[in-house]
Every structure is written in C-alpha cells, then in structure tokens.
Design a protein around this motif. Structure first.
Motif, PDB file in Angstrom:
ATOM      1  N   ILE A  95      27.313 -33.685   9.304  1.00 24.35           N
ATOM      2  CA  ILE A  95      26.318 -32.904  10.044  1.00 24.35           C
ATOM      3  C   ILE A  95      26.906 -31.536  10.318  1.00 24.35           C
ATOM      4  CG2 ILE A  95      24.924 -32.789  12.147  1.00 24.35           C
ATOM      5  CD1 ILE A  95      25.398 -35.979  12.168  1.00 24.35           C
ATOM      6  N   SER A  96      26.307 -30.509   9.711  1.00 30.57           N
ATOM      7  CA  SER A  96      26.834 -29.149   9.798  1.00 30.57           C
ATOM      8  C   SER A  96      26.172 -28.380  10.924  1.00 30.57           C
ATOM      9  CB  SER A  96      26.600 -28.395   8.484  1.00 30.57           C
ATOM     10  OG  SER A  96      27.260 -29.033   7.413  1.00 30.57           O
ATOM     11  N   LEU A  97      26.948 -27.469  11.515  1.00 28.99           N
ATOM     12  CA  LEU A  97      26.412 -26.527  12.494  1.00 28.99           C
ATOM     13  C   LEU A  97      26.140 -25.209  11.795  1.00 28.99           C
ATOM     14  CD1 LEU A  97      28.544 -27.052  15.715  1.00 28.99           C
ATOM     15  CD2 LEU A  97      26.130 -27.541  15.395  1.00 28.99           C
ATOM     16  N   HIS A  98      24.910 -24.735  11.899  1.00 30.34           N
ATOM     17  CA  HIS A  98      24.521 -23.512  11.191  1.00 30.34           C
ATOM     18  C   HIS A  98      25.417 -22.338  11.563  1.00 30.34           C
ATOM     19  CE1 HIS A  98      21.811 -20.677   9.206  1.00 30.34           C
ATOM     20  NE2 HIS A  98      21.916 -19.918  10.271  1.00 30.34           N
ATOM     21  N   ALA A  99      25.676 -22.163  12.862  1.00 29.12           N
ATOM     22  CA  ALA A  99      26.424 -20.987  13.328  1.00 29.12           C
ATOM     23  C   ALA A  99      27.890 -21.035  12.906  1.00 29.12           C
ATOM     24  CB  ALA A  99      26.313 -20.858  14.842  1.00 29.12           C
ATOM     25  N   GLU A 100      28.429 -22.228  12.688  1.00 26.05           N
ATOM     26  CA  GLU A 100      29.852 -22.359  12.375  1.00 26.05           C
ATOM     27  C   GLU A 100      30.075 -22.854  10.948  1.00 26.05           C
ATOM     28  OE1 GLU A 100      31.930 -24.592  15.317  1.00 26.05           O
ATOM     29  OE2 GLU A 100      30.903 -23.629  16.986  1.00 26.05           O
TER      30      GLU A 100
END
Length: 277
Positions: free
Chosen positions: A172-177
């Motif tokens: 699960i990726s974080l868009h901002a990071e």
C-alpha cells in the motif's frame, strides 16, 4: 491597563506594521506623525504591553505585536470581504476565484490558462497569489519510517524487516511519499507489488488492519490502530525528515522557540534517528 482600543487605533497600528515606521504610516494615512505616535501609545496603554521597541530613530515590532497583528489582519480581511461582496452585488459580478500557487505556475502556465478561461467568463474575477517566499523551513528531526503489518502476518516474527522481505507482499503506497519509498526499493534493485495507493497514512494503516497488504509509514500513525497492526523497523532504515515552517521576516517569540526546543528534545528522546533495537 487603561483606555479602550478603537478601530482607528487598529488601522494605524496595522499601517505602521506595513510601512515599517511611524513616518511612513503617517504618509500613507495622510495624517501627522505625532497623531500616529499618540494613537500607538494609546493602543499600547489599552493592551498593557509595548508593541514596538524604539532605538536610534527606528522601531521594531515586538513578538506580541506580530501576534496581535494576526487578529487585526483578520478583521481587515473581513471588512475587505464585505466591501467586495457589496461591490459584486452592485455590479452583479457572478463570482470571484482565488488561486494560491507556487511561482513556476504563477509566472507562466496559469496566465496562459486563465487568459483563455476569462475570455469566456467576463463575469469572473481572479485573485492570484504566489507567496512561498514568505515561508522559510528549518530541519527539526530525522526519524525512521516503520513497516506496518497485519496482526498475525508471517513477518511479525522478525525483529527487523528487510525490503527484500516485502518483494511479493501486496503493498500500500502513500502518494505523497511514493518517490522516497520507490528510491529505497530501487536502490536495492527490489521490485514491489503495488496494490493500493492512498494519500493518507491513516488510510494506508486501515488497509493493513483489514489484511489488504503491508505499508511503510511514519512511526506516529500506527499507534492509533492498537493491536490490529504490528510495526517493525526496517533494515536498512528508511528515514523521514521533519521540518518546521516559519513566517519569513517575523520575530520568533520566546514561547514559540521554547516549544520547538521541547518538541525537538521529545522527538530525540522518543524517536532517535538510529536508536537501539
């Protein structure tokens, strides 16, 4: 404390802040300098503390003056808004669009876009602001990101998680990071099975808690999910830098500086950059 502050005193105070001097404020308001000095003295008497330090013919706003000016500015913003709405009603203006952006967009791209936009919308007014120069940053602390796993996941038996351990895990990726995390994997030539992308670390941890994958986030967010998730440190560490944002050209008050010191000390104590296991 004596006397009652009034709107005129606040207007003069605001103008002195903007002009940087009593004389400059007098010129802008078309009144005498003694009149400005008297109004500021009366306002200081109402407040019960000095608003300016005076030395060698110049004045400098105190931290208390900057704090007061924030509220004063809101008053004048409200007044300007009432004035604008009144004019819009009079002129039957359909709308007002306020845009805040960074200089590279404000200088080239947006003017070209807005020129076409406004040709078709003669009844729309635009306010374009680009004021990132008024903000300065200061590094506060560096912390380790953590790997967040669902309760009962096979990797919870490990003391630390290697990025290679996550190769086949739904991620699960974080868009901002995303860029920082991608660099950490690509530097080690490790592929990743991206399944979900979200903007918020809370959402990422919620997906993990529901068994939809694993993620890498800041060390603060997972604490809100209790025993539904398990955190492990990474090997090698993947760091997250924390910054303070300051209004440029503002005197930093003692209480603000004291709080930042307390915050920095607390972070260094609770989350050392490379602390023991």
């Amino acid at each position: 404390m004596s006397g009652i502050m009034n709107f005129r005193q606040l207007e003069i105070f605001r103008t002195v802040i903007e002009a940087g001097s009593m004389m400059g404020a007098a010129r802008k308001l078309n009144i005498s300098q003694p009149g400005v000095t008297k109004a500021i003295a009366a306002l200081e008497g109402s407040c019960g503390y000095p608003l300016f330090t005076r030395q060698a013919g110049s004045i400098t706003p105190t931290p208390e003056a900057w704090q007061l000016n924030q509220s004063v500015e809101r008053v004048f913003v409200d007044i300007d808004e009432v004035r604008r709405v009144s004019l819009d009603i009079r002129d039957k203006i359909a709308g007002h669009l306020s845009i805040s952006t960074f200089p590279s967009l404000a200088s080239r791209y947006l003017p070209r876009l807005l020129s076409n936009y406004l040709r078709q919308r003669q009844d729309v007014k635009i306010s374009l602001q680009s004021d990132d120069a008024s903000i300065e940053t200061e590094h506060l602390h560096k912390v380790e990101r953590v790997c967040v796993l669902p309760r009962g996941h096979r990797l919870t038996a490990a003391k630390r998680i290697k990025l290679s351990d996550l190769r086949d895990e739904p991620f699960i990726s974080l868009h901002a990071e995303r860029i920082a995390i991608e660099h950490a994997f690509s530097d080690l030539d490790i592929g990743r099975n991206d399944r979900i992308e979200t903007r918020h670390s809370e959402s990422a941890c919620a997906f993990v808690a529901n068994g939809l994958g694993v993620t890498i986030v800041d060390p603060f967010t997972p604490a809100g999910f209790g025993d539904a998730v398990v955190t492990r440190r990474l090997d090698p560490p993947v760091y997250l830098n924390l910054w303070t944002l300051w209004p440029r050209y503002r005197v930093r008050s003692k209480v603000t500086l004291e709080f930042i010191d307390v915050l920095r000390d607390s972070l260094q104590k609770d989350l050392p950059p490379s602390g023991p296991d």
